[in-house]
Write an enzyme that holds these catalytic residues in place. Sequence first.
Site, PDB file in Angstrom:
ATOM      1  N   ASP A  93       8.129   7.130  -2.099  1.00  0.00           N
ATOM      2  CA  ASP A  93       8.717   7.032  -3.434  1.00  0.00           C
ATOM      3  C   ASP A  93       8.672   5.570  -3.845  1.00  0.00           C
ATOM      4  OD1 ASP A  93      10.425   7.461  -5.826  1.00  0.00           O
ATOM      5  OD2 ASP A  93      10.818   9.403  -4.913  1.00  0.00           O
ATOM      6  N   HIS A 149       5.469   5.006  -4.714  1.00  0.00           N
ATOM      7  CA  HIS A 149       5.264   5.140  -6.153  1.00  0.00           C
ATOM      8  C   HIS A 149       5.188   3.803  -6.870  1.00  0.00           C
ATOM      9  CE1 HIS A 149       7.058   9.507  -6.140  1.00  0.00           C
ATOM     10  NE2 HIS A 149       5.943   9.392  -5.434  1.00  0.00           N
TER      11      HIS A 149
END
Length: 369
Positions: free
Chosen positions: A208, A230
Amino acid sequence: MHSFQLLGLAAVGSVVSAAPTASRVSDLVKKSSSTCTFTSASEASETSSSCSNVVLSNIEVPAGETLDLSDAADGATITFEGTTSFGYEEWDGPLIRFGGKQLTITQSDGAVIDGDGSRWWDSEGTNGGKTKPKFMYVHDVEDSTIKGLQIKNTPVQAISVQATNVYLTDITIDNSDGDDNGGHNTDGFDISESTGVYISGATVKNQDDCIAINSGENILFTGGTCSGGHGLSIGSVGGRDDNTVKNVTISDSTVTDSANGVRIKTIYGDTGDVSEITYSNIQLSGITDYGIVIEQDYENGSPTGTPSTGVPITDVTVDGVTGSIEDDAVQVYILCGDGSCSDWTWSGVDITGGETSSDCENVPSGASC
């Protein structure tokens, strides 16, 4: 480049007008000279407030409990020693909580804080499946330093920061085992409601955001190495009690094998403000979705394609974002509401590979898509 100011730790203090009593002096002397070594989480949580030096030695935190150091003595040094581990239970956490002023939080050579997150991982993160505990809260912490921690395999989000004037240096968060074992929502650093956060030399391997800044001001992330996740994110901004992000610099960092490189996202229909943002000298490689993505259309955790104007994004500097992306990725995607993105300055953006976008909207002057 925006100015970045943090209060110096040496300047923090208070003037006491009345002389302390003899008993108070005695208490202060005892605290200043006391070193306490704990092998039990409950003992550390209950009695560490009386210690100026706290050593956490090979602690096994029982299932469903927090290693709670939120009442640490002002000026205390907290040292992790050996392996810190945690029993398994489905609950919200956190597994570790810090609180206090002028703290130094560190570890001895070879120590590791091991969340053993694979017991919870099910590819759903916080979106469903097992209830997974947050890992570490740095909340209500002031004028403090956290350095050199080696963190491994958190169940979900690793370090949540709600603090004032804190320095986090040379921290490693290694959730790379989650790549093939269902790790999800394993954010590295989540920052909100904070003023003065300095993160330097972090290494984050996860699934993430490497860093996600949801609210706060005077924030610096520099010298970071991010992979598998991410990217370097601001947002999503909106929908919280505090929806202002101001004076943020993210610099001299690398993002590899990640969904995004640089990302700013705001929530559709909400209000707030994102301003004085600098991304400088960011190197990208192996990016699968977007090299740079800035969008004002998030709703229920996903982009909608329809931007709104309630969270303007202004005074943004992008300087020296370079590198390569995968063939199916998009170099730059900008989706702004009418007039809600302005005063942007871009230079030295050189992203190779992938595609250009034909879907950008309301790109402010100074930027290119």
